[in-house]
Design an enzyme around this catalytic site. Structure first.
Site, PDB file in Angstrom:
ATOM      1  N   CYS A 398       0.839  -1.195   0.000  1.00 42.06           N
ATOM      2  CA  CYS A 398       0.000   0.000   0.000  1.00 42.06           C
ATOM      3  C   CYS A 398       0.882   1.257   0.000  1.00 42.06           C
ATOM      4  CB  CYS A 398      -0.969  -0.031   1.180  1.00 42.06           C
ATOM      5  SG  CYS A 398      -2.356   1.118   1.025  1.00 42.06           S
ATOM      6  N   HIS A 525      -3.380  -5.379  -0.144  1.00 44.24           N
ATOM      7  CA  HIS A 525      -2.864  -5.946   1.104  1.00 44.24           C
ATOM      8  C   HIS A 525      -2.903  -7.468   1.032  1.00 44.24           C
ATOM      9  CE1 HIS A 525      -2.688  -2.262   3.704  1.00 44.24           C
ATOM     10  NE2 HIS A 525      -3.555  -1.816   2.805  1.00 44.24           N
ATOM     11  N   GLU A 527      -1.493  -9.601   2.795  1.00 42.51           N
ATOM     12  CA  GLU A 527      -1.429 -10.244   4.104  1.00 42.51           C
ATOM     13  C   GLU A 527      -2.788 -10.691   4.605  1.00 42.51           C
ATOM     14  OE1 GLU A 527      -1.605  -5.746   5.121  1.00 42.51           O
ATOM     15  OE2 GLU A 527      -0.874  -7.053   3.519  1.00 42.51           O
TER      16      GLU A 527
END
Length: 600
Positions: A398, A525, A527
């Site tokens: 990001c 993102h 993750e």
């Protein structure tokens, strides 16, 4: 529908979220379908505008919901996809009731906490519990509900009352209350003390809820005498008192619960057949043991703004852990406050600056996560510059991607004032700009949120190879700013590559630096979709590169020189690491081999 309620007592931060997730894992291993709900008693509508220092990270769901980080635990442990409605807040409930009152739904009655607020809470739970979250049709068998906060908190009272009514309404055989409480061990005495848990259970019962099972958090295992004492004073059968002591890694928690037959106690309370299926947790056991056995470290420098509070980057740390365990390396995260890398700190606090640079230079890889605001931005730019010039693996997420672009524009293009309009609205070279559809007047829920599609422009890029060469991927987003499309050609002319874009082709999703061992930035993102058994491809590539196990291998065809690069992870092709990857669902399906050919 069966319901399992998890409450907490004595102090906050006991690990109710991990306990609730582990209970879900155990029930799922028994052959039951499980869904989860998190209740947060704060007045915010969602977690989107809350400070990471105060509340930890904001977890983002596929539907764009900005929710409590515990929903991330649920998704990772249970491998499910939740919705924004799986996170209930006081703000949502009151907003719903007030909207009804304004419409005249209550027919002129006096609107009160009881029954209107409590009824709205029960209706919300029942309606959300039947939403499928595991990709199958029909509702789940069990809904695990976690009540945030601590018993006795004033803001929890409407939820306590509602859940008391709810337990009575659904019936004793359909409701199981598990109370997570602290059994402290005083250093002076050296033995566990049960009094805090006794008081907590007494307070819970005084509010109309009686625990069926006690999950006792402690630094050490509890002996049978302590359990007998808790049983006597808390009126809970001794076999329903579960010892949840500190363990080496949280993957042991489902195993700890299984060893104490917590599943049998829960199934008995819920009137479910206990002998239907013995929980099989071989995968969890292997992973937990492997994590304990790892000795060779991989050091990752996390250069961020909120490094004092690791929960601010919880999903990033978990994704790194998933990847490092798969690569058979012991993860060591070196927290580097971005501000400490800056020249200002070098003058004002040279020792802090020296320590920060020592950590950065001692790391095997550099990761710059997401964030907001201009504090520490210059330090992040310096970290990206160091990784690019010293050929240290770099992953920017990001804001970390935007930082990489700004640094490249300044150092390679020579645009010294290149910046983001977030940090300098009047910059003459805006590399990063505010998105046209964004709102500058309202902060909550106005970003580009949720699952969005990224199309690969080239299948020869590192990121495309790691995902298994799909045409597109779906990943979760949370941002207001984007790379300026007007500057892309100028950046590409000097060697920067943008192999991933949105459906319009004007929004940059992935940036890479060809020829670098691993220099990748992503606007999304990754993750948030990483799982213990299915690491995010980009995190796996990053950790493998940091371990020097990701290499570019030239291909030869018909005597011709290099045709196209192939990326190996410790000798294995990504297609072997991610066979038959369903990239539209984020990839990572059927992962079976990586690092030394070991099956996990």
């Amino acid at each position: 529908m069966k319901y399992v309620l998890v409450t907490g007592g004595v102090v906050s931060g006991l690990g109710k979220g991990v306990t609730a997730s582990s209970i879900g894992v155990l029930l799922k291993a028994c052959g039951l379908r499980v869904t989860s709900i998190k209740i947060d008693p704060y007045l915010n509508t969602d977690a989107g505008t809350m400070s990471p220092f105060e509340h930890g990270e904001v977890f983002v769901l596929d539907d764009g919901g900005e929710v409590d980080l515990d929903l991330g635990n649920y998704e990772r442990f249970l491998n499910i996809k939740l919705t924004r409605d799986n996170n209930i807040t006081t703000g949502k409930i009151y907003q719903k009731v007030i909207d009804r009152e304004r419409r005249g739904d209550y027919l002129g009655k006096t609107v009160q906490v009881v029954p209107h607020i409590t009824d709205a809470i029960q209706e919300w739970i029942e309606s959300v519990a039947v939403i499928p979250v595991d990709g199958k049709d029909g509702p789940a068998d069990v809904c695990v509900i976690e009540l945030g906060g601590t018993i006795g908190d004033i803001e929890s009272m409407p939820f306590i009352e509602a859940l008391g009514q709810f337990s009575y309404r659904v019936g004793a055989g359909n409701f199981c209350l598990i109370h997570v409480s602290l059994v402290p061990v005083l250093n002076v005495v050296g033995e566990p003390k049960t009094k805090p848990t006794q008081h907590s259970v007494r307070g819970l019962r005084g509010l109309g809820l009686t625990p069926n099972i006690l999950a006792c958090r402690s630094t050490m295992a509890l002996d049978e005498n302590i359990k007998a004492k808790l049983s006597q004073f808390c009126h809970v059968p001794v076999e329903n008192i579960i010892d949840v002591h500190d363990v080496s890694n949280i993957w042991h928690i489902p195993l700890l619960l299984k060893d104490q037959k917590a599943h049998e106690a829960i199934l008995k309370v819920l009137n479910l057949p206990s002998g239907a299926q013995e929980p099989v947790l071989e995968e969890w056991s292997s992973r937990a043991e492997l994590c304990d056995e790892l000795r060779e470290p991989v050091r990752i420098a996390m250069v961020g703004k909120y490094t004092e509070h690791s929960d601010s980057y919880l999903s990033v740390v978990k994704a790194l852990l998933h990847a490092s365990v798969r690569c058979r390396k012991k993860l060591v995260v070196d927290w580097v406050p971005a501000c400490d890398l800056e020249n200002v700190t070098a003058k004002e606090n040279p020792e802090a600056c020296k320590a920060a640079w020592k950590k950065l230079k001692g790391a095997n890889g550099v990761l710059v996560p997401g964030g907001f605001g201009d504090r520490g931005v210059q330090g992040k730019i310096l970290a990206a510059k160091y990784a690019r010039e010293k050929r240290v693996p770099y992953l920017g997420i990001c804001l970390g991607m935007q930082i990489a672009v700004i640094e490249f524009a300044r150092s390679v293009l020579g645009l010294q004032d290149a910046n983001s309009t977030e940090f300098d609205p009047n910059t003459r070279n805006p590399c990063v700009i505010f998105m046209p559809e964004g709102s500058k007047t309202h902060m909550g829920g106005t970003m580009r949120l949720g699952s969005r599609r990224t199309y690969f422009q080239s299948l020869e890029s590192v990121s495309a190879k790691l995902y298994g060469n799909p045409r597109y991927i779906d990943e979760r987003h949370r941002h207001r700013y984007e790379v300026n499309p007007e500057m892309v050609a100028q950046l590409e002319s000097r060697g920067l590559s943008f192999p991933g874009k949105d459906e319009t082709g004007r929004r940059m999703e992935i940036v890479e630096l060809p020829g670098h061992p691993y220099f990748v930035g992503v606007q999304f993102h990754p993750e948030f979709k990483s799982r213990p058994g299915k690491p995010s491809p980009l995190f796996l590539g990053f950790v493998a590169a940091s371990c020097r196990e990701l290499e570019v291998v030239p291909q030869h065809c018909g005597g011709q020189e290099k045709v196209s690069p192939t990326y190996h992870i410790n000798g294995h092709l990504p297609s072997k690491v991610f066979p038959n990857g369903k990239a539209s669902n984020g990839g990572l399906y059927g992962v079976y081999k990586i690092c030394n050919g070991v099956h996990l």
